[in-house]
Design a protein around this motif. Structure first.
Motif, short mmCIF file in Angstrom:
data_model
loop_
_atom_site.label_atom_id
_atom_site.label_comp_id
_atom_site.label_asym_id
_atom_site.label_seq_id
_atom_site.Cartn_x
_atom_site.Cartn_y
_atom_site.Cartn_z
N THR A 175 0.83 -1.02 0.01
CA THR A 175 0.10 0.13 0.27
C THR A 175 0.89 1.21 -0.09
OG1 THR A 175 -1.87 -1.26 1.18
CG2 THR A 175 -1.63 1.47 1.16
N VAL A 176 0.80 2.17 -1.12
CA VAL A 176 1.60 3.28 -1.19
C VAL A 176 0.73 4.36 -0.46
CG1 VAL A 176 2.51 5.08 -2.69
CG2 VAL A 176 2.62 2.51 -3.09
N VAL A 177 1.22 5.13 0.55
CA VAL A 177 0.32 6.29 1.28
C VAL A 177 1.07 7.50 0.64
CG1 VAL A 177 -0.06 4.90 3.12
CG2 VAL A 177 2.11 6.32 3.14
N SER A 178 0.02 8.66 0.66
CA SER A 178 0.39 10.05 0.04
C SER A 178 -0.24 10.96 0.82
CB SER A 178 -0.21 10.11 -1.41
OG SER A 178 0.46 8.89 -2.04
N ARG A 179 0.15 12.01 0.96
CA ARG A 179 -0.58 13.24 1.68
C ARG A 179 -1.77 13.39 1.04
NH1 ARG A 179 3.08 18.33 -0.14
NH2 ARG A 179 4.52 16.92 0.56
#
Length: 263
Positions: A175-179
């Motif tokens: 899972t890629v997390v971003s602002r």
């Protein structure tokens, strides 16, 4: 990738708690060229790692009994007191309550529901780390036994956007997390689910990645200075060369030599 254009929810500070500050300073100087600068006689032995005069991390002595050397990631918050309440309501616990670091900022430390430790930083006169990318923090990664729970927990605190990516050979999902609202350009880390037996010491944790120009050379140097190589340098398609390490005191960290298109 992570930048120093900090917004709430983004990683903005990194520090190492050590039983041997002098030894840790020597190790990371040999590895990354970081120089340790004391924050002064009133800082309790705390100081800054710097590269080319820019602060890339903090380093200080462990003062609590039973605490192991470890790197701690701090995520920016606009209100550390409000975040502390949110952590408790979301099922996390408070390791230390919000406290002021002079006029530089306000910090608080927590443990998430899976047992991974992290902290927040409410900026004052100090915005955050001066430098990210090559030679500094470039990525963050949570290793957890419950990725879905982690996405809910951190999403409730920071409003992160998430995108699931299947890994090769049925190795699960990353899972890629971003602002919030940042899309892929605002990504700063990942969440990866592992079985308890896949976690060193069986403990969930956040891992910092340091950007390097030569991952193979860094791994060789780390091993020669007493580090443990948990995963040798591995090419990850579209990302770069990655290695997972444990420093001589046992603190986990990783290095990433980004592919040219990712740099």
């Amino acid at each position: 990738m992570l930048t120093n254009d900090y917004v709430p929810g983004a990683p903005s500070w990194l520090d190492l708690g050590s039983r041997d500050v002098e030894g840790a300073a020597a190790f990371y100087r040999a590895l990354f060229g970081w120089e340790f600068r004391s924050a002064g006689p009133d800082a309790g032995g705390y100081g800054m790692f710097q590269l080319d005069g820019q602060t890339v991390a903090g380093l200080g002595p462990i003062t609590e009994e039973g605490v192991s050397p470890a790197w701690t990631l701090y995520f920016e918050t606009a209100d550390a007191d409000a975040t502390t309440k949110d952590v408790e309501q979301a099922g996390g616990s408070v390791r230390f309550a919000p406290l002021d670091i002079g006029d530089q900022g306000r910090i608080a430390g927590y443990t998430d529901p899976s047992g991974a430790q992290f902290a927040v930083y409410q900026p004052g006169t100090l915005k955050g780390l001066d430098r990210t990318g090559v030679g500094a923090l470039c990525w963050t990664e949570l290793y957890t036994t419950d990725a879905e729970q982690a996405k809910r927990f951190y999403g409730s605190l920071f409003g992160w956007d998430t995108a699931d990516m299947p890994l090769a050979a049925d190795a699960g999902v990353y899972t890629v997390v971003s602002r919030a609202g940042g899309g892929q350009a605002g990504s700063h880390g990942g969440i990866m689910q592992l079985a308890p037996e896949q976690l060193p010491d069986g403990v969930c944790y956040w891992q910092p990645y340091v950007g390097v120009a030569d991952a193979d050379g860094v791994v060789t140097t780390a091993a020669s200075h007493g580090a443990t190589v948990l995963m040798p340098t591995t090419q990850v398609g579209g990302i770069g060369r990655v290695a997972l390490l444990r420093d001589p005191e046992g603190a986990f960290f990783a290095v990433l030599q980004p592919d040219p298109q990712m740099a």
